[in-house]
Write an enzyme that holds these catalytic residues in place. Sequence first.
Site, PDB file in Angstrom:
ATOM      1  N   ALA A 205      -9.346   0.881   0.931  1.00 58.68           N
ATOM      2  CA  ALA A 205     -10.493  -0.107   0.660  1.00 58.68           C
ATOM      3  C   ALA A 205     -10.381  -0.497  -0.761  1.00 58.68           C
ATOM      4  CB  ALA A 205     -11.620   0.708   0.811  1.00 58.68           C
ATOM      5  N   CYS A 206      -9.394  -0.092  -1.544  1.00 57.70           N
ATOM      6  CA  CYS A 206      -9.321  -0.371  -2.979  1.00 57.70           C
ATOM      7  C   CYS A 206      -8.031  -1.632  -3.164  1.00 57.70           C
ATOM      8  CB  CYS A 206      -8.909   0.816  -3.788  1.00 57.70           C
ATOM      9  SG  CYS A 206      -8.300   0.541  -5.450  1.00 57.70           S
TER      10      CYS A 206
END
Length: 143
Positions: free
Chosen positions: A10-11
Amino acid sequence: MTVTIYHNPACGTSRNTLGLIRNSGTEPVVVEYLKTPPDRALLQALIARMGLPVRAVLRRKGTPHDALGLDDPSLPDDQLLDAMLAHPILIERPIVVTPLGAKLCRPSETVLDILPDAQHGAFAKEDGAAVVDAAGARVRAAP
């Protein structure tokens, strides 16, 4: 040769770092540390290998950092480690380990310092910023 990335998909920084590793022709061992957190011994070993203080690997943004009162400079490293083990989201990412060393790869292009193999062509971050040119050379930002 093994390259390992402690990754959060998600980063964006983590995704860009993973892209740079793959652009060198290496398929790393990908550890999604939120699903499979390191144990205390491994976390301590990673921090020691990076040569960073424990607090430097403590993530604040999007975490319970403030709610847990982790800003308190009197907190010992053991307590910070306890918090990271209880809440893996507190571990800053991505951490990359190669035969040439270990680094907290923020910004993502710092991974280039420890990749054993050269880049295999151009690479741009998700935001379009060039990191590697078509010849595989690192693009340096103007001072």
